[in-house]
Enzyme design. Structure first.
Site, PDB file in Angstrom:
ATOM      1  CG  ASP A 138     -16.958 -84.316  13.620  1.00 33.79           C
ATOM      2  OD1 ASP A 138     -17.369 -83.585  14.530  1.00 33.79           O
ATOM      3  OD2 ASP A 138     -15.861 -84.905  13.666  1.00 33.79           O
ATOM      4  NE  ARG A 177     -16.785 -81.143  10.914  1.00 35.26           N
ATOM      5  CZ  ARG A 177     -16.738 -81.020  12.235  1.00 35.26           C
ATOM      6  NH1 ARG A 177     -17.808 -80.645  12.891  1.00 35.26           N
ATOM      7  NH2 ARG A 177     -15.635 -81.284  12.890  1.00 35.26           N
ATOM      8  CE  LYS A 230     -25.307 -85.896  22.836  1.00 34.92           C
ATOM      9  NZ  LYS A 230     -24.046 -86.664  22.709  1.00 34.92           N
ATOM     10  CG  ASP A 284     -22.140 -84.420  25.476  1.00 29.42           C
ATOM     11  OD1 ASP A 284     -22.959 -84.864  26.284  1.00 29.42           O
ATOM     12  OD2 ASP A 284     -21.279 -85.144  24.936  1.00 29.42           O
ATOM     13  N   GLY A 329     -18.476 -77.111  13.959  1.00 27.18           N
ATOM     14  CA  GLY A 329     -19.778 -77.767  14.111  1.00 27.18           C
ATOM     15  C   GLY A 329     -21.004 -76.919  13.862  1.00 27.18           C
ATOM     16  CB  ILE A 346     -26.568 -87.170  17.030  1.00 23.23           C
ATOM     17  CG1 ILE A 346     -26.133 -85.887  17.763  1.00 23.23           C
ATOM     18  CG2 ILE A 346     -27.665 -87.816  17.858  1.00 23.23           C
ATOM     19  CD1 ILE A 346     -26.005 -84.753  16.865  1.00 23.23           C
TER      20      ILE A 346
HETATM   21  P1  IMP Z   1     -19.232 -80.742  25.764  1.00 27.19           P
HETATM   22  O1  IMP Z   1     -18.022 -79.937  26.133  1.00 27.19           O
HETATM   23  O2  IMP Z   1     -19.219 -82.093  26.432  1.00 27.19           O
HETATM   24  O3  IMP Z   1     -20.521 -80.011  26.007  1.00 27.19           O
HETATM   25  O4  IMP Z   1     -19.177 -81.116  24.235  1.00 27.19           O
HETATM   26  C1  IMP Z   1     -18.454 -80.358  23.374  1.00 27.19           C
HETATM   27  C2  IMP Z   1     -18.247 -80.889  21.989  1.00 27.19           C
HETATM   28  O5  IMP Z   1     -18.282 -82.312  21.901  1.00 27.19           O
HETATM   29  C3  IMP Z   1     -19.300 -80.398  21.044  1.00 27.19           C
HETATM   30  O6  IMP Z   1     -19.079 -79.068  20.635  1.00 27.19           O
HETATM   31  C4  IMP Z   1     -19.134 -81.394  19.913  1.00 27.19           C
HETATM   32  O7  IMP Z   1     -18.084 -80.986  19.075  1.00 27.19           O
HETATM   33  C5  IMP Z   1     -18.767 -82.680  20.623  1.00 27.19           C
HETATM   34  N1  IMP Z   1     -19.944 -83.546  20.784  1.00 27.19           N
HETATM   35  C6  IMP Z   1     -20.666 -83.765  21.899  1.00 27.19           C
HETATM   36  N2  IMP Z   1     -21.667 -84.638  21.682  1.00 27.19           N
HETATM   37  C7  IMP Z   1     -21.579 -84.978  20.370  1.00 27.19           C
HETATM   38  C8  IMP Z   1     -22.340 -85.864  19.519  1.00 27.19           C
HETATM   39  O8  IMP Z   1     -23.332 -86.525  19.902  1.00 27.19           O
HETATM   40  N3  IMP Z   1     -21.938 -85.955  18.219  1.00 27.19           N
HETATM   41  C9  IMP Z   1     -20.874 -85.245  17.730  1.00 27.19           C
HETATM   42  N4  IMP Z   1     -20.132 -84.422  18.486  1.00 27.19           N
HETATM   43  C10 IMP Z   1     -20.488 -84.293  19.797  1.00 27.19           C
HETATM   44 MG    MG Z   2     -18.394 -78.180  18.587  1.00 26.16          MG
END
Ligand code: IMP
Ligand code: MG
Length: 179
Positions: free
Chosen positions: A162, A168, A134, A106, A48, A156
């Site tokens: 993606d 991407r 976020k 996220d 990403g 997004i």
């Molecule tokens: P987290 O562990 O919830 O902080 O999120 C980790 C991963 O989820 C990120 O590195 C992204 O690969 C994916 N991700 C989270 N939100 C989005 C989004 O809105 N679009 C695409 N991928 C997301």
């Molecule tokens: Mg990622």
């Protein structure tokens, strides 16, 4: 506002390439000021963060190194479940200042795990530069040190991120249109 379809979903532009690049320039300036004499190692998390890392590193103007890593869900033949192992790191991080380059924070679960693994490899100062953040979704009692753009809790794509492997390469940030 431009709209595109990816697989079964529609997305529309919420941040143009110019918006994203100005956010990245701001982050690069801050990092260059904060870490001037720190000789940092940047750790770009694939897939990403590839586009963000390229644009960020072109604007970081201090001596530094960059390495590219992946998070693998499987170690050998056994699923490691929730804990994703960091692979591809060859540089020593002992005593180093490390800036993890991520696409998005996220819930924060991924980044918390990554920061812990980087600390375990001996880094003494671990920071995070994320293109997107976020805050409403993040469950951690911590905020990333360097944030490009704070966004609402929407899905997004673009600029490295993606939807099911697609999108991407889109050079702007597009948000899922709720129908
Ligand atoms: P987290 O562990 O919830 O902080 O999120 C980790 C991963 O989820 C990120 O590195 C992204 O690969 C994916 N991700 C989270 N939100 C989005 C989004 O809105 N679009 C695409 N991928 C997301
Ligand atoms: Mg990622």
């Amino acid at each position: 506002m431009a709209r595109i379809k990816i697989l079964d979903k529609t997305f529309e532009t919420t941040y143009t390439e110019a918006d994203v690049l100005s956010a990245i320039s701001r982050v690069a300036d801050k990092i260059s000021k904060d870490l001037t004499d720190k000789d940092p190692v940047f750790v770009c998390v694939l897939n990403g963060a590839f586009m963000f890392a390229a644009d960020l590193m072109k604007r970081v103007n201090i001596p530094s190194q960059i390495s590219f890593v992946k998070l693998a869900s499987y170690s050998g033949t056994q699923s490691t479940g929730v804990t994703k192992e960091l692979i591809g790191l060859n540089e020593s991080l002992v005593g180093k200042t490390v800036v993890i380059i991520e696409d998005i924070v996220d819930t924060g679960i991924t980044i918390a795990n990554l920061m812990e693994q980087v600390r375990q490899k001996g880094a003494t100062d671990v920071r995070v530069a994320t293109l997107l953040y976020k805050p409403a979704s993040c469950k951690l009692n911590w905020t990333p040190e360097y944030v490009g753009i704070e966004i609402p809790n929407d899905f997004i794509v673009g600029y490295g991120l993606d939807y099911d492997g697609y999108g991407r390469n889109i050079p702007e940030i597009m948000t899922l249109v709720k129908e």
